[in-house]
Motif scaffolding. Sequence first.
Motif, PDB file in Angstrom:
ATOM      1  N   UNK A 595     -28.498 -45.234   4.393  1.00  0.00           N
ATOM      2  CA  UNK A 595     -28.022 -44.376   5.481  1.00  0.00           C
ATOM      3  C   UNK A 595     -26.664 -44.908   5.943  1.00  0.00           C
ATOM      4  N   UNK A 596     -25.584 -44.442   5.355  1.00  0.00           N
ATOM      5  CA  UNK A 596     -24.255 -44.926   5.754  1.00  0.00           C
ATOM      6  C   UNK A 596     -24.038 -44.755   7.257  1.00  0.00           C
ATOM      7  N   UNK A 597     -23.346 -45.712   7.834  1.00  0.00           N
ATOM      8  CA  UNK A 597     -22.965 -45.708   9.238  1.00  0.00           C
ATOM      9  C   UNK A 597     -24.119 -46.014  10.178  1.00  0.00           C
ATOM     10  N   UNK A 598     -25.288 -46.400   9.645  1.00  0.00           N
ATOM     11  CA  UNK A 598     -26.445 -46.648  10.498  1.00  0.00           C
ATOM     12  C   UNK A 598     -26.175 -47.775  11.491  1.00  0.00           C
ATOM     13  N   UNK A 599     -26.632 -47.592  12.710  1.00  0.00           N
ATOM     14  CA  UNK A 599     -26.566 -48.605  13.761  1.00  0.00           C
ATOM     15  C   UNK A 599     -27.992 -49.030  14.062  1.00  0.00           C
ATOM     16  N   UNK A 600     -28.275 -50.325  13.991  1.00  0.00           N
ATOM     17  CA  UNK A 600     -29.645 -50.824  14.134  1.00  0.00           C
ATOM     18  C   UNK A 600     -29.761 -51.769  15.318  1.00  0.00           C
ATOM     19  N   UNK A 601     -30.933 -51.760  15.942  1.00  0.00           N
ATOM     20  CA  UNK A 601     -31.226 -52.754  16.966  1.00  0.00           C
ATOM     21  C   UNK A 601     -32.712 -53.048  16.963  1.00  0.00           C
ATOM     22  N   UNK A 602     -33.070 -54.208  17.497  1.00  0.00           N
ATOM     23  CA  UNK A 602     -34.449 -54.673  17.484  1.00  0.00           C
ATOM     24  C   UNK A 602     -34.663 -55.622  18.644  1.00  0.00           C
ATOM     25  N   UNK A 603     -35.911 -56.004  18.835  1.00  0.00           N
ATOM     26  CA  UNK A 603     -36.275 -56.941  19.892  1.00  0.00           C
ATOM     27  C   UNK A 603     -36.666 -58.269  19.252  1.00  0.00           C
ATOM     28  N   UNK A 604     -36.171 -59.360  19.798  1.00  0.00           N
ATOM     29  CA  UNK A 604     -36.546 -60.674  19.295  1.00  0.00           C
ATOM     30  C   UNK A 604     -35.617 -61.161  18.196  1.00  0.00           C
TER      31      UNK A 604
END
Length: 610
Positions: A595-604
Amino acid sequence: MADQQEEEDLRMALRMSMQNSPPEPKRSKPREAANLATTTPEESRRLQRELMAAAAEKRMLAKAKSVPASGSPLKSDSGGDIGTKEMEIKAKEVKLGNELLEKEAYQLFFMVFGSDVSKDILAQWSNQGIRFSPDPETSMILVQHEGGPCGVLAAIQAFVLKHLLFCPDDLVKAAQSTPQNSTPRRLSKNQYVASNNFAAFTENAKARALVKSMGEILFLCGNNKRAVIATLSSIGDGVEESEDSLTDVIIAQALEGLSIESASDLHKVLRVETYTTPASAYKRLEAIIPVFQSRMGALLFLISALLSRGLDCVQADRDDPSLPLVTAPFGHASQEIVNLLLCGQAVPNVFDGRMDLGGGMFLKGVSTNVEVGFLTLLESLNFCKVGQNLKCPKWPIWVVGSESHYTVLFALDTAVQDENELEERESQIRKAFDAQDQSGGGGFISVEGFHQVLRETNIRLPSEKLDSLCGSGFIVWSEFWQVILDLDKSLGGLKDSTGQMGQKIFDLYHFNGIAKSDLNGSQFSSGGETPMQRPRLTKLRVSVPPRWTPEEFMADVAVLPSGSAGTQPSGKNTEVAKPEPSQHAPLVDCIRTRWPRAVCNWVGDPPSIV
């Protein structure tokens, strides 16, 4: 008391042996009556164990209400005799415990490890079982304790997830009382959403998923015609005949002092069985699954896959068959091993089809669609290009490769693979452009071909844009695409006044099977806090921005207050919450190859692919 029960079982078994009922499914090859009188003491003990196992099975069958009266064979759904069919299968296709030919054993050993393998690498591959994590929060993850066999475990893990999340009916088909609300809901023809309650899977469901996955992979390697199951001569049928409480003891005794340090060792301990129907292979795998859970499990499964494919076919799949499949100096599974388990062929590359190098030379890639796919960090570093066959599998599950490890990425919603409006339109325009490209993939077409593209895709360019593109006598894709991005949707372009076309937001989950200390999941002992050794599970929120760079997305999307991510405020550019915060890890680079340009975030802690 136990001795009396055993004697009673033996007497019952002897009485049953005089009947004319079909042999029990878990029995070894039937003995001829003429040989019973001349058995040795060892054979007599073996016969007693078999008869006692038959008696125990008979008691379990008697408890099941669905079992017919003694002497009448079980009936399949189609009306056939299950016992008769199993006897026919065993008579036609199975020779239990066949010894591998010495020549094949030597070919197998050197194909896998080469001629100069270190003892450390052999130890890694001889000390890794196929076992689920004992930790409740990660209990559906196959745990890895040794480096090296991660490619085998990750591939099996991907198929286990497929069966647990998306094919539950296959696992509970025989169950008589399945709660109606336990079945994941099918939303539409193309969308399926699985449950995220990973701790709810029972031990039985996980075991059945593991057996189904292993059998499916082996038949995939065997071109859906056969599966070869490798086991150890030192274990034999004792595991199959023993009570569950004795299984680990039997295996531990059988493996005590056992090591594989040469082709000769492999030839001495290996036994193989060939099956030509999935049902018979599943039954055998279920019976001896403790063997694959033992420390030899990962190696035995790799050998099973290679023999299912056929050693000569494996070598023919490869570009350079002189190299070992387990790579030095760290003993990692090669891409050929991973591809074998994912697509049934030990090809060394991840692109689609074959790449013709000219002069009769070509490189082999993946030629078919796959059930579960593959992504790699190496693509983000421009070392390779994963083709659509592996990048877009049937189910949203991917083995993820780094420079030194394999992990698993998956989604619960199959819709994450659906093309949105922007992607679908891009594919349509690109397909029309490529059809006119006579440059051999150079990315430019003639003016005449360009007008044909405009007609096929219903694009109406203003005269000044058209003259600018056609001025040089040929049209370059990159220049044309930039014009399309700035062209309003009403004219056939992709400029969207709402700023939301092409935007996606979804969740992904990442498994890393290596057991490491985790204070967040720690347990307390008398001496204080003790870190728990367990695999790692990370949930990622993925936002694919509607514009063409993450910077444009982050600049235009309004920031919502903390805790309001699930709300949908009105307004032109406030329908999507800005990820808080935007985070990066090497896994994100892998995700962006899909998925080009994907922005990811997570906890921990960040997800780890090493």
